[in-house]
Design an enzyme around this catalytic site. Structure first.
Site, short mmCIF file in Angstrom:
data_model
loop_
_atom_site.label_atom_id
_atom_site.label_comp_id
_atom_site.label_asym_id
_atom_site.label_seq_id
_atom_site.Cartn_x
_atom_site.Cartn_y
_atom_site.Cartn_z
CG ASN A 87 -1.68 1.12 1.47
OD1 ASN A 87 -1.84 2.12 0.40
ND2 ASN A 87 -2.16 1.26 2.64
CE LYS A 128 0.01 3.59 4.66
NZ LYS A 128 0.09 3.52 6.14
CG HIS A 161 -5.48 1.98 5.19
ND1 HIS A 161 -5.33 2.83 6.43
CD2 HIS A 161 -4.65 0.96 5.27
CE1 HIS A 161 -3.96 2.63 6.53
NE2 HIS A 161 -3.74 1.22 6.04
CD GLU A 168 -2.62 5.44 7.08
OE1 GLU A 168 -2.73 5.53 5.63
OE2 GLU A 168 -1.64 5.12 7.51
CD GLU A 174 -3.36 -2.85 7.22
OE1 GLU A 174 -2.26 -2.92 7.00
OE2 GLU A 174 -4.10 -1.55 7.34
N GLY A 227 2.54 2.02 10.88
CA GLY A 227 3.51 3.04 10.58
C GLY A 227 4.26 3.47 11.89
CB SER A 247 5.45 -1.92 11.82
OG SER A 247 5.06 -0.90 12.30
P1 PGA Z 1 3.00 0.17 7.50
O1 PGA Z 1 1.63 0.37 7.06
O2 PGA Z 1 3.55 -1.23 7.02
O3 PGA Z 1 3.97 1.26 7.04
O4 PGA Z 1 2.75 0.21 9.19
C1 PGA Z 1 0.58 -0.52 6.81
C2 PGA Z 1 -0.58 -0.21 6.32
O5 PGA Z 1 -1.06 0.89 6.62
O6 PGA Z 1 -1.25 -0.99 5.55
#
Ligand code: PGA
Length: 251
Positions: free
Chosen positions: A9, A11, A95, A97, A167, A173, A213
């Site tokens: 992803n 983003k 997601h 976010e 997730e 992140g 992560s």
């Molecule tokens: P990350 O993000 O691997 O940077 O923690 C995962 C995601 O948001 O799908």
């Protein structure tokens, strides 16, 4: 055995030139990787470029979001059919976010999932608790609620065409990965929800990806858990070498 899926992803990262450069470096590194489905979700503007670069490779392209409407006066939105036309086979829905920063609800997740399925896309529906939920002992309650309001609202036939991504928000992140055991517990719970709502065979066929992560140095431990059917990778999917070494975790 369930076939694994490793999805990246991106983003809100990468221009068209960066997208082309990524694919030229990444595609050869995974050309012989047959043990999993490989997916990349670029931003909307780079989807066509990514789809073009992914032609004749084993890499599929995904959207990061879609509208819950077929078409209409919805400024800034992109429909499922538009994603298909641009070259997507998958789409990420709900997601964290989107849920946290753009106030998406379980209800909109359910509507978007139906739109995606109607257009023939494979939805990757995200669920996950926040750090506060976990500390307050609410993980199970939150996951059950997100499951029943989103994927649980589908028919069995529709449900059998989706992927779920677990997730935990506290791991996204942050560099704080869930331990393989914590992730496996949550996956078991989601599979149990699917079994209760649909049937045991449907639940056993469901593929659940872990996200939060995921890095080249922890993918092996995570994938050692039978419950984890793949990964949804954010930051570490931006670099071709790092994402290739995640895809090639078996090597
Ligand atoms: P990350 O993000 O691997 O940077 O923690 C995962 C995601 O948001 O799908």
């Amino acid at each position: 055995m369930r076939r694994r899926v490793i999805a990246g992803n991106w983003k809100m990262y990468k221009t068209l030139a960066e997208t082309r450069a990524f694919f030229s470096a990444f595609a050869p590194l995974v050309a012989n990787s047959k043990h999993c489905d490989i997916v990349i979700a670029p931003p909307f503007t780079a989807i066509s470029t990514a789809a073009e670069a992914a032609k004749n490779t084993n890499i599929a392209v995904s959207g990061q979001n879609i509208s819950w409407s077929k078409e209409g006066a919805f400024t800034g939105e992109v429909s499922a059919t538009m994603l298909v036309e641009a070259g997507c086979r998958y789409v990420i829905i709900g997601h964290s976010e989107r849920r946290q920063l753009f106030r998406e609800s379980d209800d909109s997740v359910a509507k978007k999932t139906l739109m995606a399925l109607g257009a023939g896309l494979i939805p990757i529906v995200c669920v996950g608790e926040t750090g506060e939920d976990r500390d307050a002992g609410l993980t199970e309650e939150v996951l059950r609620r997100q499951f029943s309001g989103g994927p649980g609202a589908l028919t069995p036939e529709e449900f059998s065409r989706i992927l779920i991504a677990y997730e935990p928000v506290w791991a996204i992140g942050t560099g704080r990965t869930a331990t393989p055991e914590i992730a496996a517990d949550a996956h078991r719970l989601l599979r149990r929800c699917a079994g209760e709502r649909f049937s045991v065979p449907i639940a056993s066929a469901l593929r659940i990806l872990y996200g939060g992560s995921v890095k080249p140095d922890n993918i092996k431990g995570l994938m050692a858990q039978e419950e984890l059917d793949g990964a949804l990778v954010g930051g570490a999917s931006l670099d071709p070498k790092s994402f290739a070494s995640i895809v090639n975790f078996t090597a």
